[in-house]
Write an enzyme that holds these catalytic residues in place. Sequence first.
Site, PDB file in Angstrom:
ATOM      1  N   LYS A   1      10.614 -63.683 -23.241  1.00 34.07           N
ATOM      2  CA  LYS A   1      10.481 -65.151 -23.974  1.00 34.07           C
ATOM      3  C   LYS A   1       8.916 -65.188 -24.254  1.00 34.07           C
ATOM      4  O   LYS A   1       8.668 -65.717 -25.336  1.00 34.07           O
ATOM      5  CB  LYS A   1      10.987 -66.099 -22.878  1.00 34.07           C
ATOM      6  CG  LYS A   1      12.263 -65.794 -22.761  1.00 34.07           C
ATOM      7  CD  LYS A   1      12.843 -67.005 -21.679  1.00 34.07           C
ATOM      8  CE  LYS A   1      14.235 -66.857 -21.231  1.00 34.07           C
ATOM      9  NZ  LYS A   1      14.835 -67.675 -20.158  1.00 34.07           N
TER      10      LYS A   1
ATOM     11  N   ASP B   1      15.524 -75.798 -22.470  1.00 33.40           N
ATOM     12  CA  ASP B   1      16.790 -75.029 -21.685  1.00 33.40           C
ATOM     13  C   ASP B   1      18.044 -75.853 -21.871  1.00 33.40           C
ATOM     14  O   ASP B   1      18.995 -75.245 -21.674  1.00 33.40           O
ATOM     15  CB  ASP B   1      16.441 -74.811 -20.090  1.00 33.40           C
ATOM     16  CG  ASP B   1      16.087 -73.287 -20.080  1.00 33.40           C
ATOM     17  OD1 ASP B   1      16.570 -72.446 -20.766  1.00 33.40           O
ATOM     18  OD2 ASP B   1      15.483 -73.107 -18.815  1.00 33.40           O
TER      19      ASP B   1
ATOM     20  N   GLN C   1      12.514 -70.546 -14.977  1.00 33.81           N
ATOM     21  CA  GLN C   1      13.408 -69.608 -14.895  1.00 33.81           C
ATOM     22  C   GLN C   1      14.362 -69.585 -13.758  1.00 33.81           C
ATOM     23  O   GLN C   1      13.730 -69.860 -12.655  1.00 33.81           O
ATOM     24  CB  GLN C   1      12.563 -68.199 -14.976  1.00 33.81           C
ATOM     25  CG  GLN C   1      13.462 -66.835 -15.286  1.00 33.81           C
ATOM     26  CD  GLN C   1      14.442 -66.977 -16.431  1.00 33.81           C
ATOM     27  OE1 GLN C   1      13.993 -67.458 -17.589  1.00 33.81           O
ATOM     28  NE2 GLN C   1      15.602 -66.292 -16.384  1.00 33.81           N
TER      29      GLN C   1
HETATM   30  N1  GUN Z   1      18.590 -67.673 -15.996  1.00 37.21           N
HETATM   31  C1  GUN Z   1      19.646 -67.224 -16.889  1.00 37.21           C
HETATM   32  N2  GUN Z   1      19.746 -67.491 -17.870  1.00 37.21           N
HETATM   33  C2  GUN Z   1      18.552 -68.634 -17.958  1.00 37.21           C
HETATM   34  C3  GUN Z   1      18.352 -69.629 -19.291  1.00 37.21           C
HETATM   35  O1  GUN Z   1      18.752 -69.769 -20.236  1.00 37.21           O
HETATM   36  N3  GUN Z   1      17.109 -70.445 -18.895  1.00 37.21           N
HETATM   37  C4  GUN Z   1      16.477 -70.155 -17.684  1.00 37.21           C
HETATM   38  N4  GUN Z   1      15.531 -71.291 -17.213  1.00 37.21           N
HETATM   39  N5  GUN Z   1      16.933 -69.389 -16.548  1.00 37.21           N
HETATM   40  C5  GUN Z   1      17.965 -68.736 -16.827  1.00 37.21           C
END
Ligand code: GUN
Length: 291
Positions: free
Chosen positions: A52, A119, A96
């Site tokens: 990311k 998110d 995350q």
């Molecule tokens: N863990 C798995 N997918 C995601 C996501 O799209 N965002 C976040 N913050 N954690 C995740």
Amino acid sequence: MILLDGKKTSSDIKDEIAVEVAKLKEQGKKAPHLAAVIVGNDGASLTYVNAKVKACERVGFESTLIRLSEDTSEKALLSQIDELNNNDDIDGFIVQLPLPKHIDEQKVIMAVDPDKDVDGFHPTNVGKMALNLPTFISATPFGILELLDRYNVETSGKHVVVIGRSHIVGSPMSILLSQKRKVGNATVTITHSRTQNLKKITLQADIVVAALGIPEFLTADMVKDGVTVIDVGITRIEDASKKRGFRLVGDVAFDEVSQKSSYITPVPGGVGPMTIAMLLKNTLLARKRRD
Ligand code: GUN
């Protein structure tokens, strides 16, 4: 069979975002700034977060990675979130998931300012999404909509079967695809671990979204000819023949299911890269909204 190429499509989207960022900068405006918080040292989570951050560089965003140790208290994480909520330089941020067991995930999600929640996990944003109001749509379902759109896969009037009811993918995916929207208007069945006769249901699907987290769960005998298959699974399987010691396996037995499919996403290179592209899209939106 047509491969729904998430790697290429996400690259196209990132190019489009980079053009927009360049324009913002030309106008003397600030570039979007995404922060990512990760607690602990889970290998897969670190890989995702690093991807990311790298994607931010590629499109000209500012990025900040905040790494906290596994034993970080819930209080300390909440105070970090508070800092990010109040930091005017940060346009959007993510925490995350999953978090260590001693931290209440729901409390953390609720602590994020909905206007910075790129998110789309905060109840305010989930509620807006469910009401088809403008908001941050969480990146994985958003990426799947975008992929179906760019490959002109018809969803209107089609029967979509979603396998899995997670808050991150299955649940929002089922809501979005049933809505009156460009990629939507589908008849959706959401299935899960308590579903009986799953195969009978998946055999009726025009589109299957497999998001349950069990490697190669969906097999050829479970789908009809001409099906479209979206594979959200991404499990690391030990593999000594690989340099990194594992390979990535989806929820779909790709080799056999692809032979019956009109369209199918690969793993890796399908939904995963789209998730990152859509997180960037949400961050750009957050920046623009703050102007
Ligand atoms: N863990 C798995 N997918 C995601 C996501 O799209 N965002 C976040 N913050 N954690 C995740």
